[in-house]
Design a protein around this motif. Structure first.
Motif, mmCIF file in Angstrom:
data_model
loop_
_atom_site.group_PDB
_atom_site.id
_atom_site.type_symbol
_atom_site.label_atom_id
_atom_site.label_comp_id
_atom_site.label_asym_id
_atom_site.label_seq_id
_atom_site.Cartn_x
_atom_site.Cartn_y
_atom_site.Cartn_z
ATOM 1 N N LEU A 3 0.814 -1.121 -0.013
ATOM 2 C CA LEU A 3 0.035 -0.028 -0.110
ATOM 3 C C LEU A 3 0.892 1.242 -0.026
ATOM 4 O O LEU A 3 1.785 1.211 0.680
ATOM 5 N N CYS A 21 -4.942 5.903 -1.485
ATOM 6 C CA CYS A 21 -4.132 4.688 -1.168
ATOM 7 C C CYS A 21 -3.956 3.642 -2.321
ATOM 8 O O CYS A 21 -5.051 3.056 -2.419
ATOM 9 N N ALA A 23 -2.752 0.420 -4.090
ATOM 10 C CA ALA A 23 -2.510 -0.937 -3.877
ATOM 11 C C ALA A 23 -1.874 -1.889 -5.003
ATOM 12 O O ALA A 23 -2.403 -1.562 -5.981
ATOM 13 N N GLY A 118 -0.215 0.854 4.922
ATOM 14 C CA GLY A 118 0.829 1.683 4.133
ATOM 15 C C GLY A 118 1.783 2.524 4.946
ATOM 16 O O GLY A 118 1.793 2.433 6.167
#
Length: 127
Positions: A3, A21, A23, A118
């Motif tokens: 992330l 965010c 991915a 993340g």
């Protein structure tokens, strides 16, 4: 799943920011996604979460402190989750983290249930 959170910055009270965010990997659509924040000297706290699709429905939930001001969303085609933050206040200042919980059929509010995190992005709201 890896992330990458982005979109943080410095904003004045009442301003807006949108966090992203991104991915990697092919399991994003099966994950519940969440946003947490951590201010200096404080514990990491839940901000918002969104489930994976359940019969084409996504469930979302928010901390009381951000309800009506923040909105979480996701775009599975882009493997990205978002946190739209409006009417920002100085108390929203923190490092914001995104997280993914595999097979998350509901909103996950507890840090221990998340599988991937993340690196965090700083949000600073000036008064």
């Amino acid at each position: 799943v890896q992330l990458q959170a982005s979109g943080g910055g410095l904003v004045q009270t009442g301003g807006s920011l949108r966090l992203s965010c991104a991915a990697s990997g092919r399991t994003f659509s099966s994950c519940a996604m969440g946003w947490f924040r951590q201010a200096p000297g404080q514990e990491r706290e839940f901000v918002a979460g969104i489930s994976r699709s359940v019969s084409r429905t996504y469930y979302a939930d928010y901390a009381d402190s951000v309800k009506g001001r923040f909105a979480i969303s996701r775009d599975n085609a882009k493997n990205t989750a978002y946190l739209q933050m409006n009417s920002l206040k100085p108390e929203d200042t923190a490092v914001y983290y995104c997280a993914a919980a595999v097979n998350g059929y509901s909103v996950v509010v507890t840090t221990t249930w998340y599988d991937y995190w993340g690196q965090g992005t700083q949000v600073t709201v000036s008064s």
